[in-house]
Design an enzyme around this catalytic site. Sequence first.
Site, PDB file in Angstrom:
ATOM      1  N   LEU A 195       0.951  -1.265   0.044  1.00 32.44           N
ATOM      2  CA  LEU A 195       0.131   0.100  -0.136  1.00 32.44           C
ATOM      3  C   LEU A 195       0.639   1.235  -0.103  1.00 32.44           C
ATOM      4  CD1 LEU A 195      -2.419  -1.014   2.861  1.00 32.44           C
ATOM      5  CD2 LEU A 195      -2.746  -1.124   0.489  1.00 32.44           C
ATOM      6  N   HIS A 196       0.643   2.042  -1.352  1.00 31.54           N
ATOM      7  CA  HIS A 196       1.320   3.421  -0.919  1.00 31.54           C
ATOM      8  C   HIS A 196       0.196   4.635  -1.821  1.00 31.54           C
ATOM      9  CE1 HIS A 196       1.579   2.269  -5.276  1.00 31.54           C
ATOM     10  NE2 HIS A 196       2.028   3.984  -5.332  1.00 31.54           N
ATOM     11  N   ARG A 197      -0.320   4.705  -1.509  1.00 30.35           N
ATOM     12  CA  ARG A 197      -1.378   5.611  -2.474  1.00 30.35           C
ATOM     13  C   ARG A 197      -2.045   6.484  -1.325  1.00 30.35           C
ATOM     14  NH1 ARG A 197      -1.494   5.752  -7.537  1.00 30.35           N
ATOM     15  NH2 ARG A 197      -1.133   3.461  -8.386  1.00 30.35           N
ATOM     16  N   ASP A 269      -2.068  -1.401  -4.091  1.00 29.65           N
ATOM     17  CA  ASP A 269      -2.338  -0.377  -4.504  1.00 29.65           C
ATOM     18  C   ASP A 269      -2.309   0.483  -5.759  1.00 29.65           C
ATOM     19  OD1 ASP A 269      -0.584   0.844  -2.860  1.00 29.65           O
ATOM     20  OD2 ASP A 269      -2.755   1.882  -2.035  1.00 29.65           O
TER      21      ASP A 269
END
Length: 351
Positions: A195-197, A269
């Site tokens: 996850l990074h957004r 994501d």
Amino acid sequence: MKIAPIVHAIQKAKKGGKEMDFRLIHTGQHFDKKMSGDFFEQLNIPEPHANLEAGGGTQAEQTAAIMVRFEQELLTNPTDLVLVVGDVTSTMACAITAQKLGVKVAHVEAGIRSNDWTMPEEINRLVTDSITNFFFTTSEIANENLIRSGVEKERVFFVGNTMIDTLLKNRERFVAPLIWNEVGLSDKNYIVLTLHRPGNVDQEQHLKLLLNEIILNSNSIPIIFPVHPRTAKSLQGMGIAAPNLHFTEPLSYLEFNFLVEKAKLVVTDSGGITEETTVMGVPCITLRDNTERPETITIGTNELIGTNPRAIKPAFEKLFNGEWKKGSIPELWDGHTAERIINSISALFEV
């Protein structure tokens, strides 16, 4: 991952007698070793001819630093063509700089669209494609996006996906990360999570809800979570813990894809990872409301379920009930994309 096969294809063409050469410019946008330096070593990319060291700062500060420094690079080392890849800040900044100096631009991975203007990458794509001369695309959907926007067909080259060139070339070289033995992982018996957004990780409560739902519905199999630097900031002090949740530093390309290939499921994501899971036949869940890579859903193994934590349970049930789709590989994702790009450039410039 996108530039490595292009570099190798240019080197091969040069050895074959083509009057073609390149200068590789690292803008410095990504300066974490695991997210940049290791890729050069593992993917056999030569050291960049120049590093602009323009990392850090806001979107605007990064864009400005790249443009100022890349302009000087082009003035000092004139070229016939600037080739940019993907949809990062560097892609847009270098394309603008080149065009203002009268240098033609080729965009690899052109034409993909999420139609979500809250994503910085979508702005980068739109700006880059509005000033590109030659468009190299990964899918027929990307071709249609460009034609609809007014791009002449003769400037669009459907070549495939250089990410997949890299994946197929290096698949036999994948190597187990330390966490494989530390946790005692086994084939198809764990989940990989990335996850990074901003929409998923910047709001602490939302991130907490997502992680709790993933843990709750994981059937207690290990969850391996390589933590992006942006995500690490949000996780600090959150107190998320479970016996089967294992955090790790960002992994190198060969280590990460070792985990992906053997995973029961990937939850992400990231757009690029959905391409890799599609080719490797690994079930993938995307925690986003839109995607710029719809072929990974219509053809591949990916499912787009949105960002509502409540959507996680039914998706996981589908997987654990053995009801996930098989998927297939999109057209021209065959490992020869870079060769087609260089052949097209050779023809365009009559090299």
